[in-house]
Enzyme design. Structure first.
Site, mmCIF file in Angstrom:
data_model
loop_
_atom_site.group_PDB
_atom_site.id
_atom_site.type_symbol
_atom_site.label_atom_id
_atom_site.label_comp_id
_atom_site.label_asym_id
_atom_site.label_seq_id
_atom_site.Cartn_x
_atom_site.Cartn_y
_atom_site.Cartn_z
ATOM 1 N NE ARG A 133 46.300 35.624 23.658
ATOM 2 C CZ ARG A 133 46.824 34.609 22.950
ATOM 3 N NH1 ARG A 133 47.896 33.959 23.404
ATOM 4 N NH2 ARG A 133 46.303 34.257 21.797
ATOM 5 C CE1 TYR B 264 40.364 46.653 46.520
ATOM 6 C CE2 TYR B 264 40.496 44.554 45.388
ATOM 7 C CZ TYR B 264 40.116 45.878 45.413
ATOM 8 O OH TYR B 264 39.491 46.420 44.327
ATOM 9 C CG ASP C 270 47.711 44.037 47.557
ATOM 10 O OD1 ASP C 270 48.252 45.083 47.137
ATOM 11 O OD2 ASP C 270 46.541 43.707 47.291
ATOM 12 C CE LYS D 247 42.698 50.448 43.167
ATOM 13 N NZ LYS D 247 42.770 49.269 44.016
HETATM 14 C C1 LIG Z 1 42.485 47.922 43.899
HETATM 15 C C2 LIG Z 1 43.211 46.910 44.663
HETATM 16 C C3 LIG Z 1 43.385 45.615 44.154
HETATM 17 C C4 LIG Z 1 42.775 45.169 42.843
HETATM 18 O O1 LIG Z 1 43.310 45.838 41.767
HETATM 19 P P1 LIG Z 1 42.481 46.170 40.414
HETATM 20 O O2 LIG Z 1 43.479 46.907 39.595
HETATM 21 O O3 LIG Z 1 41.299 46.992 40.820
HETATM 22 O O4 LIG Z 1 42.085 44.869 39.831
HETATM 23 C C5 LIG Z 1 44.109 44.710 44.921
HETATM 24 N N1 LIG Z 1 44.614 45.053 46.122
HETATM 25 C C6 LIG Z 1 44.463 46.282 46.635
HETATM 26 C C7 LIG Z 1 45.047 46.592 47.975
HETATM 27 C C8 LIG Z 1 43.753 47.260 45.940
HETATM 28 O O5 LIG Z 1 43.599 48.478 46.465
#
Ligand SMILES: *Cc1c(COP(=O)(O)O)cnc(C)c1O
Length: 389
Positions: free
Chosen positions: A54, A106, A178, A203
């Site tokens: 963990r 998001y 982000d 992504k």
């Molecule tokens: C998908 C996404 C997230 C969240 O990520 P997860 O891996 O789905 O939890 C946060 N910010 C952006 C811009 C995203 O495209």
């Protein structure tokens, strides 16, 4: 983290090699999937840096070092998802603290802010961060974190990371970006002045639509220590196989991003000339409001774009998406295959229609994650589907 000397090499070289070395026992060139929950100790508390998975795992360590190198960060901390990474960041704050976010971000981020952390006493404000005076006016004495997303989702607006960071830092406020939509190949938030860069590795970093993961990259020792502690204390750890999959994918990030960008440019140019298309949102179009800032802070303009129909009818958007043969209808983005989605009924359905309209998410708006297929095939697919409108 291991004391890894990081030569200042080019991005592609770091993408392929950083954080990895051949397995000392077998010579295996790929980092193994250390599918183990615990690690044998020589004597009580005498171990090789790993105790319980963990807290840490060697496959995860390799990924963390690789991602950190890609953004010139001292620390990389990986999580089970992008939202788990953001959740940990917010848990370092305390009741009464204020987070200043961007209006157009998001949707899952807004949900976490409002539905999970507001009830625990954090306060959230939303401003248009393309308006620097509005940012300055919105910073309060309780503000502890400024939350930038750029380019934004789904309208691909561009925030000047250096300028907003300067405003926040003048009030002693930390800045997180982000960086999911841009990827480390296109944008380096820490070099632009941000304190933390967050990724949904689901992504572009994962890139193949087969894994969920998140990461925070930072040069701030206190944030890194706290986030690492939280992974251990709360258990938002990514699985070893998932770390392996992302680590394998970052090796081709630069190659994939070049193609994503090239295809997106071509599609944006095609859509904006199409009589049935209304607005095209892509910062790579020279008359896009984000073009100038994007040119300054990004290497290229990315693989994400959105567009509306000239008649802005939802039924026609639905009909168009149903007519696509190569592009699939799905949430998510950043994979090798092209995906389209309808924010008003999918990713942003939980907002009221008034809120969506205020953000600019109109009824026919569609968001396209442009994949790495052949440009001509993608354009032909979109053209054929648009003829049904
Ligand atoms: C998908 C996404 C997230 C969240 O990520 P997860 O891996 O789905 O939890 C946060 N910010 C952006 C811009 C995203 O495209």
């Amino acid at each position: 983290m291991a004391n890894h000397t990081r030569p200042s090499r080019g991005f592609g070289t770091l993408a392929v090699h950083a954080g990895q070395k051949p397995d000392p026992v077998t010579g295996a060139i790929m980092t193994p999937v250390y599918q183990t929950s615990t690690f044998v100790q020589e004597a009580p508390a005498e171990h090789r840096g790993y105790e319980y998975a963990r807290a840490s795992n060697p496959t995860r360590t390799a990924l963390e070092e690789n991602l950190a190198a890609l953004e010139g960060a001292a620390h990389g901390i990986c999580f089970a998802s992008g939202m788990a990474a953001l959740d940990a960041m917010l848990k370092r704050l305390r009741p009464g603290d204020h987070v200043l976010g961007m209006a157009d971000i998001y949707a899952g981020t807004i949900r976490l802010f409002r539905e999970v952390f507001e009830p625990y006493g954090l306060a959230f404000g939303f401003v248009d961060m393309t308006d620097l005076q509005a940012v300055e006016a919105a910073v309060r004495p309780e503000t502890k974190l400024v939350w930038i997303e750029t380019p934004t989702n789904p309208l691909l607006r561009v925030v000047d990371i250096a300028a907003v960071s300067e405003i926040a830092h003048a009030s002693g406020v930390d800045v997180a970006v982000d960086n999911t939509f841009a990827s480390p190949f296109l944008q380096q938030p820490l070099a632009l002045g941000a304190d933390m860069s967050l990724h949904s590795t689901t992504k572009y970093l994962g890139g193949h639509s087969d894994v969920i993961g998140g990461a925070v990259l930072t040069n701030d020792d206190a944030w890194a220590e706290n986030l690492r502690f939280q992974v251990k204390a709360s258990g938002a750890a990514p699985a070893p196989l998932d770390c392996f999959l992302v680590l394998r994918s970052t090796k081709t990030l630069h190659l994939r991003m070049e193609r994503h960008c090239r295809n997106a440019h071509a599609i944006a140019a095609f859509l904006r000339e199409h009589p049935k298309v209304g607005r095209v949102y892509y910062p790579g179009l020279p008359d896009d409001p984000g073009y100038g800032t994007a040119r300054e802070q990004m290497l290229d303009f990315g693989g994400m774009l959105s567009f509306s129909l000239a008649n802005d009818r939802k039924e026609d958007a639905v009909r168009m998406m149903a007519g696509l043969r190569i592009v699939s209808l799905a949430e998510s983005l950043g994979g090798v295959e092209s995906l389209i989605e309808h924010p008003a009924t999918m990713t942003h359905a939980f907002l009221s229609r008034e809120e969506r309209q205020a953000f600019g998410i109109t009824d026919s708006l569609m968001r396209l994650s442009v994949g790495v297929e052949e440009e001509a095939d993608l354009i032909a697919d979109l053209d054929a589907a648009l003829s049904a409108v």
